[in-house]
Design a protein around this motif. Structure first.
Motif, short mmCIF file in Angstrom:
data_model
loop_
_atom_site.label_atom_id
_atom_site.label_comp_id
_atom_site.label_asym_id
_atom_site.label_seq_id
_atom_site.Cartn_x
_atom_site.Cartn_y
_atom_site.Cartn_z
N LYS A 83 0.83 -1.21 0.00
CA LYS A 83 0.00 0.00 0.00
C LYS A 83 0.86 1.26 0.00
O LYS A 83 0.53 2.26 -0.63
CB LYS A 83 -0.92 0.01 1.23
N LYS A 84 2.02 1.18 0.69
CA LYS A 84 2.87 2.37 0.83
C LYS A 84 3.81 2.56 -0.36
O LYS A 84 4.00 3.67 -0.85
CB LYS A 84 3.69 2.26 2.12
N PHE A 85 4.41 1.45 -0.86
CA PHE A 85 5.48 1.58 -1.86
C PHE A 85 5.10 1.09 -3.26
O PHE A 85 5.84 1.35 -4.21
CB PHE A 85 6.73 0.84 -1.39
N GLN A 86 3.99 0.34 -3.39
CA GLN A 86 3.58 -0.16 -4.70
C GLN A 86 4.71 -0.91 -5.42
O GLN A 86 5.23 -0.49 -6.44
CB GLN A 86 3.08 0.99 -5.58
N PHE A 87 5.10 -2.04 -4.86
CA PHE A 87 6.16 -2.85 -5.44
C PHE A 87 5.77 -3.37 -6.83
O PHE A 87 4.58 -3.52 -7.15
CB PHE A 87 6.47 -4.07 -4.55
N ASN A 88 6.78 -3.70 -7.60
CA ASN A 88 6.57 -4.42 -8.86
C ASN A 88 6.40 -5.89 -8.50
O ASN A 88 7.38 -6.62 -8.33
CB ASN A 88 7.77 -4.22 -9.79
N LEU A 89 5.17 -6.33 -8.35
CA LEU A 89 4.91 -7.68 -7.85
C LEU A 89 5.34 -8.77 -8.83
O LEU A 89 5.71 -9.86 -8.41
CB LEU A 89 3.42 -7.84 -7.52
N ARG A 90 5.29 -8.47 -10.11
CA ARG A 90 5.75 -9.47 -11.08
C ARG A 90 7.24 -9.75 -10.90
O ARG A 90 7.68 -10.89 -11.00
CB ARG A 90 5.47 -8.99 -12.51
N ALA A 91 8.02 -8.69 -10.62
CA ALA A 91 9.47 -8.87 -10.41
C ALA A 91 9.74 -9.69 -9.15
O ALA A 91 10.59 -10.59 -9.16
CB ALA A 91 10.15 -7.50 -10.31
N VAL A 92 9.00 -9.40 -8.07
CA VAL A 92 9.18 -10.15 -6.83
C VAL A 92 8.74 -11.61 -7.03
O VAL A 92 9.39 -12.54 -6.56
CB VAL A 92 8.38 -9.52 -5.67
N SER A 93 7.65 -11.79 -7.76
CA SER A 93 7.16 -13.13 -8.05
C SER A 93 8.18 -13.92 -8.86
O SER A 93 8.41 -15.11 -8.62
CB SER A 93 5.83 -13.05 -8.81
N ASN A 94 8.81 -13.26 -9.82
CA ASN A 94 9.85 -13.92 -10.62
C ASN A 94 11.05 -14.31 -9.76
O ASN A 94 11.66 -15.36 -9.96
CB ASN A 94 10.31 -13.02 -11.76
N LEU A 95 11.40 -13.44 -8.80
CA LEU A 95 12.50 -13.73 -7.88
C LEU A 95 12.21 -15.02 -7.11
O LEU A 95 13.09 -15.88 -6.95
CB LEU A 95 12.69 -12.56 -6.91
#
Length: 308
Positions: free
Chosen positions: A26-38
């Protein structure tokens, strides 16, 4: 082990990390696809490799587990097809409903639970890894077929499966285990560090993913029945099959617990990718995950009572 103890020691640590992920998203709006790929291409394969390399699984036990998983999945598929007909769902909604009960979050929910629960018994974690791999195969065959059976060939589905890193990690870990091949420290150390990072980052990602799901209209008939099917009917069918198969001990305990996890995040991802009731799929993931804090606690307690 009391229910309160299970909830505090197993479920609360998971919920804390999920909430941390939701707040950070909610605060930083991560790139979730990148984290998911990690996680998919690095952390999860490392965790899978280490657990299979370190654990001895008897061939007969492995055959029993795979046999159980096939029968369990077929039973759930039949049950969901019948309920879908009774609810008179249209084709797209029926596909989402079937996937929401058949596809289980065995990765970034199931493995962390097993790691916390079976810290002193690697066999329990290895069984969960086998369940996860089986669930991935089910997701990209039956789950995908439900959504795009008319547009994707069997060969394309097979190719996507063979590209999955956890398949390679599972085969390599199992092979080196069988060969009893030693792994040099300079290779083992980084793999071990990656595996250690999996639990926390997987749960933080789950929280971040759930934070993006809209709460509005989350309570509707299909979501409610899907969640009941995944969290109650699923474990009930599992328990029946465990007794029929004559399973006991850690194997029975691990399989029973594995049947109780919420709807797979992949069911929502596939629905979004192919534009089939994606909001309904996401709402089911969120609702079943929230309710699982109660139901998984009870199943863990019941497994300890039945399969000591």
């Amino acid at each position: 082990m009391f229910i309160g103890t299970i909830f505090i020691n197993i479920i609360v640590p998971i919920l804390i990390l999920v909430v941390v992920g939701a707040v950070l998203q909610k605060k930083f709006q991560f790139n979730l696809r990148a984290v998911s790929n990690l996680i998919t291409y690095c952390l999860m394969p490392a965790a899978v490799f280490i657990n299979l390399y370190e654990t001895e699984i008897d061939v007969q036990v492995l055959v029993e587990i795979v046999g159980y998983l096939i029968v369990f999945s077929l039973a759930i598929i039949v049950v969901t097809a019948v309920i879908s007909k009774l609810l008179k769902l249209d084709k797209g909604e029926s596909a989402i409903f079937k996937n929401s009960i058949s596809l289980i979050n065995s990765g970034n929910y199931g493995i962390p639970v097993s790691q916390l629960l079976f810290q002193a018994n690697p066999l329990g974690i290895s069984i969960q890894i086998i369940v996860m791999v089986f669930q991935n195969v089910l997701t990209y065959t039956y789950g995908l077929y439900n959504l795009i059976s008319a547009t994707k060939s069997g060969l394309e589905i097979l190719k996507s499966l063979l590209k999955m890193p956890i398949i390679h990690a599972m085969l390599l870990g199992g092979l080196l285990n069988w060969l009893r091949a030693p792994i040099p420290t300079f290779i083992w150390a980084p793999i071990s560090h990656l595996a250690d990072a999996f639990l926390a980052i997987a749960l933080v990602l789950l929280g971040a993913q759930l934070a993006q799901i809209e709460f509005k209209t989350i309570i509707n008939r299909t979501v409610l029945v899907s969640s009941i099917g995944r969290l109650i009917i699923g474990p009930a069918v599992s328990l029946l099959l465990i007794f029929l198969f004559g399973l006991d001990g850690v194997v029975a305990q691990s399989l029973f617990i594995a049947s109780s996890f919420p709807t797979s995040r992949n069911s929502s991802s596939l629905a979004l990718e192919y534009d089939v009731y994606s909001d309904l799929a996401a709402q089911t993931v969120l609702f079943s995950t929230v309710l699982s804090a109660v139901t998984v606690t009870f199943v863990v307690y019941l497994s300890a009572v039945l399969f000591v």
